[in-house]
Design an enzyme around this catalytic site. Structure first.
Site: not given
Length: 493
Positions: A78, A159, A183
């Site tokens: 990420k 997210s 998330s």
């Protein structure tokens, strides 16, 4: 030979050790998969050379009889994790072009364990969002489609939407995520994969771009529970560079996996049966309860009376901390710098932040600044912290009558991109089931358990006592074994 990209973390690790294939073959297969899936927009930066270098090192070590925990396993990272020599943007324009000279503790641990990096995964800007539509680099598209023949592109959740999409689409066997209010868990549920948020402090936050420091926690996202256990072992551990890091040993979670829940008490919080809950979510939850009974657990009803206040408390605390954390982006030290002609320092601050931050980030900064301002601090921020304490106390009391909690992960299956962007409150409600565990710092996991009427994945959430990741993983395995979830998206991209 089996298509290598169909294999998860455990299968790749074990196959490499047995000599079924080389690490270089694995890296080449996944690099090609990443390159062929640009339509998903899951990656901001591809790093095929990193994956190949790690693979070649693993192959050389195997020739000497040496194996690291993740040798032969490439991962997606990420873009919230700082990676030395590789652009790290938090999916924002204000950090576009920023290349750290240091490595986050979590990625350093993964790379030391032999993992390679396929690239930096797209996400909601500064981790603020539930649909991956706030990224400065364009939204990620879920690999799933509704079965009704409609072709509306769907949200992969947020997210960590790039992470969930990459794992679900088989272009990465596993990925890192971060979870502030859900998330990891919500995007995992939306895309039919597993993801675990460990106890706050299990994984170091050092080198992770901060959103809300008292809530942010790294965790793995992968095809199944075993793969999550393997990755979490590699990611966890005390870090003296992080003042919130827990100085506790890292259990061997994979070795301890068992779907036998005999003697365990599973709590069903009555407050999670919210008004207007879709019948499909209710039915899935009931199915999960049946799975728990079949695994040998006793089902008990529990009460978490302050659950109704969790979401408003979260959306005061998280923006307040974001307002403080994002004050460092001013155009002076790194990242974007906008200086209007004839402007002064204050003009530079204003122009840089206005241009560099997206709409949702600006909204949360303004909310956070407001609740921290003189005259409103006690009325909002202090009250929210008091509510947070009451929510944590609810969980402590629940543990007197149960060992784990079972709830839905999200109030719906994946929604269409653009469907909720005009209504921030509707978007925030996606976190209604995940936020309480985040406020209390508890380990929680989402496991795919079924499909809705449109053929889209639905997840069940397990919440455990502090540091009981083993219990959460075991209960997740029990669901996985009984649900038999094997659906995968059709390859339209």
């Amino acid at each position: 030979m089996t298509n290598l990209t169909d294999l998860g973390v455990a299968a790749l690790r074990d196959g490499f050790r047995k000599g079924d294939f080389s690490a270089r073959e694995v890296a080449d297969a996944f690099n090609a998969a990443v390159a062929s899936a640009k339509a998903l927009n899951a990656f901001i930066v591809d790093t095929p050379d990193h994956a190949i270098a790690a693979a070649e090192a693993a192959d050389r070590a195997r020739a000497s009889g040496e194996f690291a925990a993740l040798s032969g396993v490439p991962l997606g990272i990420k873009d919230l994790f700082c990676t030395a020599g590789v652009q790290t943007t938090a999916a924002s324009h204000i950090l576009e072009g920023f290349t750290p000279t240091y490595e986050s503790t979590v990625t350093a641990k993964l790379f030391a364990a032999g993992a390679g990096m396929l690239g930096k995964l797209n996400m909601d800007q500064f981790a603020m969002g539930s649909s991956n539509e706030t990224s400065a680099f364009g939204n990620v598209v879920s690999p799933w489609r509704r079965s009704d023949g409609g072709n509306a592109p769907l949200a992969p959740g947020g997210s960590s939407g790039g992470s969930s999409a990459a794992v679900a689409a088989r272009i990465a066997p596993g990925a890192t995520g971060t979870d502030t209010g859900g998330s990891i868990r919500q995007p995992a549920a939306f895309t039919g994969i597993s993801g675990i948020k460990p106890t706050y402090g299990r994984c170091s936050r050092w080198g992770i771009v901060a959103f809300a420091s008292s809530l942010d926690q790294a965790g793995p996202m992968a095809r199944d529970v075993r793969d999550c256990a393997i990755l979490l072992e590699a990611m966890s551990g005390f870090d003296p560079k992080d003042s919130t890091s827990l100085d506790v040993s890292v259990p061997r979670w994979e070795a301890g996996l068992s779907g036998d829940l005999t003697g365990k008490r599973i709590g069903i919080p009555k407050e999670y049966r919210v008004e207007g809950m879709p019948s499909e979510i209710e039915a899935l939850w009931d199915k999960g309860i049946a799975f728990m009974r079949d695994a040998g657990a006793e089902i008990v009803e529990v009460s978490l009376p302050h659950t109704r206040y969790a979401l408003p408390a979260y959306y005061i605390i998280a923006p307040a901390e974001a307002s403080s954390n994002l004050a460092r982006y001013d155009g002076v030290r790194y990242g974007l710098r906008d200086l209007p002609d004839g402007g002064n320092l204050a003009d530079m601050y204003s122009a840089t932040r206005a241009d560099g931050f997206g709409k949702e980030v600006r909204r949360r900064i303004l909310i956070g600044t407001y609740v921290l301002s003189a005259g409103y601090y006690d009325a909002y921020y202090t009250k929210a912290q008091q509510v947070r304490t009451l929510i944590a106390r609810d969980f402590e009391q629940a543990w007197q009558s149960c060992d784990l909690l079972l709830t839905p992960t999200a109030p719906s299956a994946a929604f269409a991109l653009g469907e909720k962007t005009a209504d921030p409150l509707a978007m925030y409600l996606n976190d209604v089931f995940t936020v309480p565990a985040s406020l209390a710092g508890l380990p929680a996991m989402s496991v795919p358990a079924g499909l809705d009427g449109q053929g889209l994945p639905l997840g069940l959430q397990l919440i455990g006592r502090p540091l009981d990741e083993q219990g959460v993983l075991n209960a997740g395995l029990a669901i996985e074994e009984r649900a038999g979830f094997s659906a995968r998206p059709g390859q339209w991209w």
